[in-house]
Design an enzyme around this catalytic site. Structure first.
Site, mmCIF file in Angstrom:
data_model
loop_
_atom_site.group_PDB
_atom_site.id
_atom_site.type_symbol
_atom_site.label_atom_id
_atom_site.label_comp_id
_atom_site.label_asym_id
_atom_site.label_seq_id
_atom_site.Cartn_x
_atom_site.Cartn_y
_atom_site.Cartn_z
ATOM 1 N N HIS A 1 -0.500 -23.629 9.427
ATOM 2 C CA HIS A 1 -1.751 -22.751 9.138
ATOM 3 C C HIS A 1 -1.656 -22.783 7.955
ATOM 4 O O HIS A 1 -0.612 -22.521 7.564
ATOM 5 C CB HIS A 1 -2.564 -21.610 10.187
ATOM 6 C CG HIS A 1 -1.731 -21.002 9.720
ATOM 7 N ND1 HIS A 1 -0.068 -21.054 10.455
ATOM 8 C CD2 HIS A 1 -1.735 -19.239 9.545
ATOM 9 C CE1 HIS A 1 0.140 -19.341 10.365
ATOM 10 N NE2 HIS A 1 -0.875 -18.652 9.674
ATOM 11 N N ASP B 1 3.758 -16.896 4.708
ATOM 12 C CA ASP B 1 4.700 -17.305 5.198
ATOM 13 C C ASP B 1 4.449 -18.904 5.787
ATOM 14 O O ASP B 1 6.275 -18.732 6.305
ATOM 15 C CB ASP B 1 4.844 -16.064 5.843
ATOM 16 C CG ASP B 1 3.680 -16.116 7.079
ATOM 17 O OD1 ASP B 1 2.106 -16.256 6.521
ATOM 18 O OD2 ASP B 1 4.504 -15.725 8.133
ATOM 19 N N HIS B 2 3.803 -19.406 6.044
ATOM 20 C CA HIS B 2 3.985 -21.081 6.299
ATOM 21 C C HIS B 2 3.681 -21.954 5.500
ATOM 22 O O HIS B 2 4.521 -22.800 5.973
ATOM 23 C CB HIS B 2 2.995 -21.169 7.751
ATOM 24 C CG HIS B 2 3.420 -19.931 8.799
ATOM 25 N ND1 HIS B 2 3.848 -19.985 9.659
ATOM 26 C CD2 HIS B 2 2.846 -18.760 9.052
ATOM 27 C CE1 HIS B 2 3.795 -18.755 10.427
ATOM 28 N NE2 HIS B 2 3.426 -17.985 9.867
#
Ligand SMILES: [Zn+2]
Length: 304
Positions: A63, A67-68
């Site tokens: 997603h 942080d991803h």
């Protein structure tokens, strides 16, 4: 024997800490080297692990929370800088296609690498790997999120003592495997008589989510489950509210799903001592437990 292992680039949720980089993971699975959820700093973390940008064969993003995915711009540009010769498919939630486009072209660079966006638009979407399938399942989070798993088909393991008892040797073994049976001295010997089922290996990657069907679908019979445990049970109400898991929930999922090796990660910076996650998870999971550390390598457990 081909390599199947997880390389951990970073383990922090939301913000990096002195000990933990933003999220980021690489799965080596035979010829595939899949980068999952590169947070900030993933490019430099790669350098410490010996995995090169050129080795990457595929990118999966669960997603578009920072942080991803904030490591994507640098890594995508690096693919071109290193003139990666092979196309690199990129999977991400279809609803985030604008985020992906912006991250991909966040700044000026000479684009030579061939990135192939393959957005995930359905729960259960499948993508073919060599000898395995990559499957995406919808998770429960404030924005569109998919977890992923790599599933090798179940097969059989031949039993040498049974084969020799029937006098089946050499090319006849292959013949039996292909046809499913073999005529030996007037008798039909079936594959089931001289083999036993060999479950295919499974790797599952479950990031930001509250408990939902997708979590269990991904974790089912995983040899190696990488799963977020952002919070401890003391923050269970907060976890449910913001769409995250606790260590206890993640561990119970692993037990109920028959997971062999459990890797907890994506820790909130509010907890200084990682041992607390281990202590909570051990109350609910008796299998092999790994509290992920940056730059560690976790092998997929050997075949059963
Ligand atoms: Zn998130």
């Amino acid at each position: 024997m081909s390599t199947r292992e997880l390389v951990v680039l970073g383990t922090a949720s939301q913000t990096p800490t002195r000990q933990r980089n933003h999220n980021g993971y690489v799965l080596r699975w035979d010829d595939e080297v899949i980068l999952f959820d590169p947070g900030e700093g993933s490019q430099r973390q790669l350098l410490h692990t010996g995995v090169t940008a050129t080795q990457l064969t595929r990118i999966c993003v669960t997603h578009f929370h920072g942080d991803h995915c904030l490591g994507l711009p640098g890594l995508i540009q690096r693919l071109s800088l290193d003139r990666v010769p092979h196309p690199v498919p990129v999977h991400f939630p279809a609803g985030g296609v604008d985020y992906f486009a912006r991250l991909r072209h966040a700044s000026s660079f000479h684009e030579t690498a061939e990135l192939r966006p393959e957005p995930v638009d359905t729960d259960g979407a499948r993508f073919a790997l060599t000898g395995a399938t990559l499957q995406a399942r919808r998770l429960r989070h404030p924005i569109e999120t998919y977890g992923y798993r790599v599933v090798e088909p179940d097969g059989v393991r031949m039993l040498p003592e049974r084969l020799s008892a029937y006098g089946i040797v050499g090319p006849a073994v292959g013949e039996l495997q292909r046809a499913g049976y073999l005529e030996v001295g007037g008798r039909r010997v079936t594959l089931a008589e001289v083999s036993r089922p060999r479950p295919g290996q499974r790797f599952a990657f479950v990031m930001d989510t509250g408990l939902c069907d997708g979590v269990y679908a991904l974790a089912e019979r995983a040899d190696l489950l990488v799963i977020e445990s952002t919070f401890l049970n003391s923050e269970a109400a907060l976890a449910a509210e913001v769409g995250h898991l606790t260590a206890a929930q993640a561990a119970r999922v692993a037990t109920e799903s028959g997971v062999r090796r459990l890797v907890l990660t994506h820790f909130s910076q509010r907890y200084a001592d990682p041992e607390r996650f281990a202590a909570e998870a051990r109350e609910h999971f008796a299998g092999e437990l790994v509290i992920a550390e940056d730059l560690s390598v976790v092998p997929v457990p050997p075949r059963r």
